[in-house]
Scaffold this active site. Structure first.
Site, PDB file in Angstrom:
ATOM      1  N   ASP A  38      -5.348   2.152  10.776  1.00 17.68           N
ATOM      2  CA  ASP A  38      -6.790   1.924  10.927  1.00 17.68           C
ATOM      3  C   ASP A  38      -7.043   1.469  12.372  1.00 17.68           C
ATOM      4  O   ASP A  38      -7.059   2.299  13.280  1.00 17.68           O
ATOM      5  CB  ASP A  38      -7.202   0.894   9.871  1.00 17.68           C
ATOM      6  CG  ASP A  38      -8.694   0.707   9.753  1.00 17.68           C
ATOM      7  OD1 ASP A  38      -9.444   1.653  10.018  1.00 17.68           O
ATOM      8  OD2 ASP A  38      -9.126  -0.402   9.385  1.00 17.68           O
TER       9      ASP A  38
ATOM     10  N   GLY B 273       0.764  -1.249   0.000  1.00 16.91           N
ATOM     11  CA  GLY B 273       0.000   0.000   0.000  1.00 16.91           C
ATOM     12  C   GLY B 273       0.790   1.292   0.000  1.00 16.91           C
ATOM     13  O   GLY B 273       0.309   2.310  -0.473  1.00 16.91           O
TER      14      GLY B 273
ATOM     15  N   PHE C  26     -13.933   3.389   3.441  1.00 17.60           N
ATOM     16  CA  PHE C  26     -12.879   2.596   2.816  1.00 17.60           C
ATOM     17  C   PHE C  26     -12.253   3.402   1.685  1.00 17.60           C
ATOM     18  O   PHE C  26     -12.940   3.849   0.777  1.00 17.60           O
ATOM     19  CB  PHE C  26     -13.430   1.273   2.290  1.00 17.60           C
ATOM     20  CG  PHE C  26     -12.360   0.256   2.091  1.00 17.60           C
ATOM     21  CD1 PHE C  26     -11.883  -0.485   3.158  1.00 17.60           C
ATOM     22  CD2 PHE C  26     -11.783   0.058   0.846  1.00 17.60           C
ATOM     23  CE1 PHE C  26     -10.864  -1.416   2.992  1.00 17.60           C
ATOM     24  CE2 PHE C  26     -10.764  -0.866   0.669  1.00 17.60           C
ATOM     25  CZ  PHE C  26     -10.315  -1.607   1.749  1.00 17.60           C
TER      26      PHE C  26
ATOM     27  N   ARG D 159      -5.268   0.619  -7.167  1.00 14.72           N
ATOM     28  CA  ARG D 159      -3.975   1.148  -6.697  1.00 14.72           C
ATOM     29  C   ARG D 159      -3.440   2.266  -7.582  1.00 14.72           C
ATOM     30  O   ARG D 159      -2.716   3.141  -7.138  1.00 14.72           O
ATOM     31  CB  ARG D 159      -2.900   0.051  -6.715  1.00 14.72           C
ATOM     32  CG  ARG D 159      -2.884  -0.807  -5.509  1.00 14.72           C
ATOM     33  CD  ARG D 159      -1.601  -1.625  -5.469  1.00 14.72           C
ATOM     34  NE  ARG D 159      -1.835  -2.917  -4.857  1.00 14.72           N
ATOM     35  CZ  ARG D 159      -1.922  -3.114  -3.547  1.00 14.72           C
ATOM     36  NH1 ARG D 159      -1.799  -2.117  -2.717  1.00 14.72           N
ATOM     37  NH2 ARG D 159      -2.134  -4.318  -3.061  1.00 14.72           N
TER      38      ARG D 159
ATOM     39  N   ASP E 261      -5.220  -0.219  -2.191  1.00 12.76           N
ATOM     40  CA  ASP E 261      -6.117  -1.069  -2.983  1.00 12.76           C
ATOM     41  C   ASP E 261      -7.356  -1.518  -2.224  1.00 12.76           C
ATOM     42  O   ASP E 261      -7.438  -1.417  -1.006  1.00 12.76           O
ATOM     43  CB  ASP E 261      -5.377  -2.345  -3.406  1.00 12.76           C
ATOM     44  CG  ASP E 261      -5.257  -3.342  -2.249  1.00 12.76           C
ATOM     45  OD1 ASP E 261      -4.843  -2.920  -1.139  1.00 12.76           O
ATOM     46  OD2 ASP E 261      -5.601  -4.516  -2.416  1.00 12.76           O
TER      47      ASP E 261
ATOM     48  N   GLU F  17       3.959   4.101   6.139  1.00 17.86           N
ATOM     49  CA  GLU F  17       2.762   3.261   5.991  1.00 17.86           C
ATOM     50  C   GLU F  17       1.646   4.046   5.306  1.00 17.86           C
ATOM     51  O   GLU F  17       1.605   5.279   5.374  1.00 17.86           O
ATOM     52  CB  GLU F  17       2.348   2.766   7.391  1.00 17.86           C
ATOM     53  CG  GLU F  17       1.061   1.992   7.484  1.00 17.86           C
ATOM     54  CD  GLU F  17       1.037   0.687   6.700  1.00 17.86           C
ATOM     55  OE1 GLU F  17       1.386   0.686   5.521  1.00 17.86           O
ATOM     56  OE2 GLU F  17       0.594  -0.329   7.275  1.00 17.86           O
ATOM     57  N   ASP F  18       0.741   3.325   4.658  1.00  8.11           N
ATOM     58  CA  ASP F  18      -0.368   3.991   3.952  1.00  8.11           C
ATOM     59  C   ASP F  18      -1.492   4.412   4.895  1.00  8.11           C
ATOM     60  O   ASP F  18      -1.967   5.544   4.829  1.00  8.11           O
ATOM     61  CB  ASP F  18      -0.911   3.094   2.820  1.00  8.11           C
ATOM     62  CG  ASP F  18      -1.342   1.708   3.287  1.00  8.11           C
ATOM     63  OD1 ASP F  18      -1.134   1.370   4.485  1.00  8.11           O
ATOM     64  OD2 ASP F  18      -1.883   0.946   2.464  1.00  8.11           O
TER      65      ASP F  18
HETATM   66  P1  IMP Z   1      -4.961  -1.937  10.853  1.00  8.31           P
HETATM   67  O1  IMP Z   1      -4.170  -3.095  11.346  1.00  8.31           O
HETATM   68  O2  IMP Z   1      -6.435  -2.140  11.101  1.00  8.31           O
HETATM   69  O3  IMP Z   1      -4.495  -0.591  11.376  1.00  8.31           O
HETATM   70  O4  IMP Z   1      -4.884  -1.978   9.288  1.00  8.31           O
HETATM   71  C1  IMP Z   1      -3.974  -1.260   8.589  1.00  8.31           C
HETATM   72  C2  IMP Z   1      -3.884  -1.771   7.176  1.00  8.31           C
HETATM   73  O5  IMP Z   1      -5.162  -2.168   6.683  1.00  8.31           O
HETATM   74  C3  IMP Z   1      -3.435  -0.660   6.261  1.00  8.31           C
HETATM   75  O6  IMP Z   1      -2.040  -0.628   6.167  1.00  8.31           O
HETATM   76  C4  IMP Z   1      -4.088  -1.043   4.966  1.00  8.31           C
HETATM   77  O7  IMP Z   1      -3.266  -1.925   4.246  1.00  8.31           O
HETATM   78  C5  IMP Z   1      -5.361  -1.735   5.368  1.00  8.31           C
HETATM   79  N1  IMP Z   1      -6.497  -0.800   5.339  1.00  8.31           N
HETATM   80  C6  IMP Z   1      -7.118  -0.215   6.390  1.00  8.31           C
HETATM   81  N2  IMP Z   1      -8.084   0.624   5.994  1.00  8.31           N
HETATM   82  C7  IMP Z   1      -8.070   0.580   4.645  1.00  8.31           C
HETATM   83  C8  IMP Z   1      -8.815   1.283   3.624  1.00  8.31           C
HETATM   84  O8  IMP Z   1      -9.678   2.122   3.865  1.00  8.31           O
HETATM   85  N3  IMP Z   1      -8.464   0.974   2.344  1.00  8.31           N
HETATM   86  C9  IMP Z   1      -7.519   0.061   2.007  1.00  8.31           C
HETATM   87  N4  IMP Z   1      -6.786  -0.589   2.920  1.00  8.31           N
HETATM   88  C10 IMP Z   1      -7.061  -0.338   4.225  1.00  8.31           C
HETATM   89 MG    MG Z   2      -0.847  -1.449   4.630  1.00  3.01          MG
END
Ligand code: IMP
Ligand code: MG
Length: 179
Positions: free
Chosen positions: A103, A44, A152, A165, A159, A99-100
């Protein structure tokens, strides 16, 4: 019948450029002359990393770590798989993770713990986007691009099920339902 979700622009390429420049300026102020290791989290953050590092005009190294993806799901399963780890020593190094999205915070907590065990001198986080409304585990973001709503998002490297992407803007996808 469910149609393909349609992306709607949340942050334009222009707004992204402004944010990336702001982040590069802050990172330069902190790391100039320190020869950091920039660790980009695949897949990402590859577009973001590519733009960011080209605005950092000082010696640095770039490494990649690959973590599991959501697949078709829009919610993290909570299970994190390290698909490609780090293959260089970072003991005593200045490390900046790129990081992208932060969440729930589970991915970053797992990753920062993994890196902390390698005893870097400093370990900081630069995130393109943050969804604080969904946080389950606290994560300190040192450099942040955008705070995003609980939607989202896709594009600019991010993606959904390997799609979208390549979009130049950061977009929101909403599933449109029709009869
Ligand atoms: P976390 O472990 O819940 O913080 O998830 C983080 C990862 O989930 C990010 O690095 C993304 O790869 C993916 N992710 C979380 N939200 C989104 C979204 O809105 N779109 C796409 N990928 C997401
Ligand atoms: Mg990610």
């Amino acid at each position: 019948m469910t149609q393909e979700p349609q992306p709607k622009v949340l942050f334009s390429r222009k707004e992204i450029n402004v944010a990336v420049k702001r982040l590069a300026k802050a990172i330069t102020a902190d790391y100039l002359g320190k020869h950091p290791v920039i660790i980009s989290i695949l897949k990402g953050s590859f577009v973001f990393t590519a733009d960011l590092i080209r605005l950092l005009d000082f010696p640095l190294e770039v490494e990649f770590i690959r973590l599991s993806s959501y697949g078709k799901e829009k919610e993290s399963s909570g299970k994190i798989d390290l698909i490609q780890g780090l293959h260089i020593p970072i003991k005593g190094r200045e490390v900046l993770v790129v990081e992208d999205i932060v969440d729930t915070g589970r991915t970053l907590t797992y990753l920062l713990d993994y890196l902390r065990h390698m005893e870097p001198a400093t370990l900081r986080l630069c995130a393109l986007t943050d969804k604080p409304s969904r946080r389950q585990v606290p994560v300190k973001i040192d450099y942040l691009g955008f705070t995003v709503p609980n939607k989202f998002i896709v594009g600019y490297g991010i993606d959904w099920d390997e799609k979208y992407r390549h979009l130049p803007n950061i977009c929101v996808i909403e599933e449109e339902l029709s009869e």
